[in-house]
Design a protein around this motif. Structure first.
Motif, PDB file in Angstrom:
ATOM      1  N   SER A   1      -8.932  12.397 -13.660  1.00 53.75           N
ATOM      2  CA  SER A   1      -9.486  11.296 -14.456  1.00 53.75           C
ATOM      3  C   SER A   1      -8.889  11.296 -15.858  1.00 53.75           C
ATOM      4  O   SER A   1      -8.679  10.244 -16.453  1.00 53.75           O
ATOM      5  CB  SER A   1     -11.007  11.365 -14.507  1.00 53.75           C
ATOM      6  OG  SER A   1     -11.423  12.595 -15.067  1.00 53.75           O
TER       7      SER A   1
ATOM      8  N   GLU B   1       0.553   5.421  -0.125  1.00 54.47           N
ATOM      9  CA  GLU B   1      -0.444   6.469   0.085  1.00 54.47           C
ATOM     10  C   GLU B   1       0.242   7.826   0.176  1.00 54.47           C
ATOM     11  O   GLU B   1       1.295   7.948   0.798  1.00 54.47           O
ATOM     12  CB  GLU B   1      -1.198   6.168   1.379  1.00 54.47           C
ATOM     13  CG  GLU B   1      -2.281   7.137   1.725  1.00 54.47           C
ATOM     14  CD  GLU B   1      -3.083   6.703   2.943  1.00 54.47           C
ATOM     15  OE1 GLU B   1      -4.010   7.435   3.294  1.00 54.47           O
ATOM     16  OE2 GLU B   1      -2.796   5.652   3.525  1.00 54.47           O
TER      17      GLU B   1
ATOM     18  N   ARG C   1       0.857  -1.192   0.000  1.00 56.18           N
ATOM     19  CA  ARG C   1       0.000   0.000   0.000  1.00 56.18           C
ATOM     20  C   ARG C   1       0.892   1.241   0.000  1.00 56.18           C
ATOM     21  O   ARG C   1       1.765   1.378   0.860  1.00 56.18           O
ATOM     22  CB  ARG C   1      -0.897   0.003   1.234  1.00 56.18           C
ATOM     23  CG  ARG C   1      -1.815   1.184   1.345  1.00 56.18           C
ATOM     24  CD  ARG C   1      -2.616   1.084   2.645  1.00 56.18           C
ATOM     25  NE  ARG C   1      -3.394   2.261   2.891  1.00 56.18           N
ATOM     26  CZ  ARG C   1      -4.677   2.408   2.571  1.00 56.18           C
ATOM     27  NH1 ARG C   1      -5.321   1.412   1.986  1.00 56.18           N
ATOM     28  NH2 ARG C   1      -5.321   3.516   2.830  1.00 56.18           N
TER      29      ARG C   1
ATOM     30  N   GLY D   1      -4.166  14.140  -5.750  1.00 52.21           N
ATOM     31  CA  GLY D   1      -4.882  13.092  -6.466  1.00 52.21           C
ATOM     32  C   GLY D   1      -4.490  13.063  -7.925  1.00 52.21           C
ATOM     33  O   GLY D   1      -3.673  13.849  -8.392  1.00 52.21           O
TER      34      GLY D   1
ATOM     35  N   THR E   1      -3.820  10.087  -2.954  1.00 49.22           N
ATOM     36  CA  THR E   1      -3.933   8.852  -3.716  1.00 49.22           C
ATOM     37  C   THR E   1      -3.455   7.664  -2.896  1.00 49.22           C
ATOM     38  O   THR E   1      -2.468   7.761  -2.172  1.00 49.22           O
ATOM     39  CB  THR E   1      -3.093   8.951  -5.009  1.00 49.22           C
ATOM     40  OG1 THR E   1      -3.551  10.083  -5.759  1.00 49.22           O
ATOM     41  CG2 THR E   1      -3.199   7.699  -5.856  1.00 49.22           C
TER      42      THR E   1
ATOM     43  N   THR F   1      -5.367  -1.701  -7.156  1.00 51.14           N
ATOM     44  CA  THR F   1      -6.442  -0.724  -7.070  1.00 51.14           C
ATOM     45  C   THR F   1      -5.830   0.647  -6.846  1.00 51.14           C
ATOM     46  O   THR F   1      -4.765   0.781  -6.240  1.00 51.14           O
ATOM     47  CB  THR F   1      -7.431  -1.028  -5.920  1.00 51.14           C
ATOM     48  OG1 THR F   1      -6.721  -1.076  -4.690  1.00 51.14           O
ATOM     49  CG2 THR F   1      -8.157  -2.336  -6.158  1.00 51.14           C
ATOM     50  N   VAL F   2      -6.505   1.665  -7.349  1.00 48.46           N
ATOM     51  CA  VAL F   2      -6.081   3.043  -7.155  1.00 48.46           C
ATOM     52  C   VAL F   2      -7.300   3.822  -6.686  1.00 48.46           C
ATOM     53  O   VAL F   2      -8.342   3.808  -7.333  1.00 48.46           O
ATOM     54  CB  VAL F   2      -5.532   3.658  -8.455  1.00 48.46           C
ATOM     55  CG1 VAL F   2      -5.140   5.107  -8.235  1.00 48.46           C
ATOM     56  CG2 VAL F   2      -4.358   2.850  -8.986  1.00 48.46           C
ATOM     57  N   ASP F   3      -7.154   4.480  -5.543  1.00 39.47           N
ATOM     58  CA  ASP F   3      -8.217   5.332  -5.012  1.00 39.47           C
ATOM     59  C   ASP F   3      -7.634   6.733  -4.933  1.00 39.47           C
ATOM     60  O   ASP F   3      -6.628   6.950  -4.258  1.00 39.47           O
ATOM     61  CB  ASP F   3      -8.647   4.835  -3.635  1.00 39.47           C
ATOM     62  CG  ASP F   3      -9.794   5.635  -3.058  1.00 39.47           C
ATOM     63  OD1 ASP F   3     -10.528   6.275  -3.830  1.00 39.47           O
ATOM     64  OD2 ASP F   3      -9.954   5.630  -1.820  1.00 39.47           O
ATOM     65  N   THR F   4      -8.228   7.662  -5.657  1.00 36.03           N
ATOM     66  CA  THR F   4      -7.663   9.002  -5.716  1.00 36.03           C
ATOM     67  C   THR F   4      -8.741  10.048  -5.492  1.00 36.03           C
ATOM     68  O   THR F   4      -9.889   9.875  -5.907  1.00 36.03           O
ATOM     69  CB  THR F   4      -6.935   9.224  -7.055  1.00 36.03           C
ATOM     70  OG1 THR F   4      -6.277  10.482  -7.037  1.00 36.03           O
ATOM     71  CG2 THR F   4      -7.866   9.125  -8.238  1.00 36.03           C
ATOM     72  N   SER F   5      -8.362  11.108  -4.797  1.00 39.98           N
ATOM     73  CA  SER F   5      -9.288  12.192  -4.509  1.00 39.98           C
ATOM     74  C   SER F   5      -8.512  13.501  -4.476  1.00 39.98           C
ATOM     75  O   SER F   5      -7.394  13.557  -3.950  1.00 39.98           O
ATOM     76  CB  SER F   5      -9.963  11.952  -3.156  1.00 39.98           C
ATOM     77  OG  SER F   5     -10.623  13.123  -2.717  1.00 39.98           O
TER      78      SER F   5
ATOM     79  N   GLN G   1      -2.697   0.326  -4.206  1.00 41.35           N
ATOM     80  CA  GLN G   1      -2.584  -0.904  -3.420  1.00 41.35           C
ATOM     81  C   GLN G   1      -2.545  -2.112  -4.342  1.00 41.35           C
ATOM     82  O   GLN G   1      -3.295  -2.173  -5.300  1.00 41.35           O
ATOM     83  CB  GLN G   1      -3.776  -1.007  -2.467  1.00 41.35           C
ATOM     84  CG  GLN G   1      -3.734  -2.181  -1.544  1.00 41.35           C
ATOM     85  CD  GLN G   1      -4.789  -2.088  -0.471  1.00 41.35           C
ATOM     86  OE1 GLN G   1      -4.622  -1.360   0.474  1.00 41.35           O
ATOM     87  NE2 GLN G   1      -5.891  -2.797  -0.650  1.00 41.35           N
TER      88      GLN G   1
END
Length: 73
Positions: free
Chosen positions: A29, A21, A19, A26, A64, A55-59, A67
């Motif tokens: 898109s 982070e 992971r 972020g 970001t 997986t990618v979680d971005t905001s 993982q």
């Protein structure tokens, strides 16, 4: 734009998890869709080739999280 980055490698009974982070801006898109070379698309491909799942979680507000999880035999 990140001021902090953390890298964590965790092994549990059935998985290995990497992971990464950050607390940056972020990933837009548009940049996510056209990622090439040694970026996210290559990371996804390499995870898949090693039987992992990326997986990618971005905001824009929280940064970001990238993982990769592998199932262990």
């Amino acid at each position: 734009g990140a001021s902090a980055v953390s890298v964590e490698l965790t092994r549990t009974a059935g998985t290995l998890k990497l992971r990464i982070e950050d607390d940056g801006r972020g990933i837009s898109s548009e940049r996510f869709r056209v990622a090439k070379g040694l970026g996210l698309s290559s990371m996804k491909e390499r995870a898949k080739l090693s039987s992992g799942h990326l997986t990618v979680d971005t905001s824009h507000d929280t940064g970001t999280v990238v993982q990769v999880v592998w199932s262990l035999p």
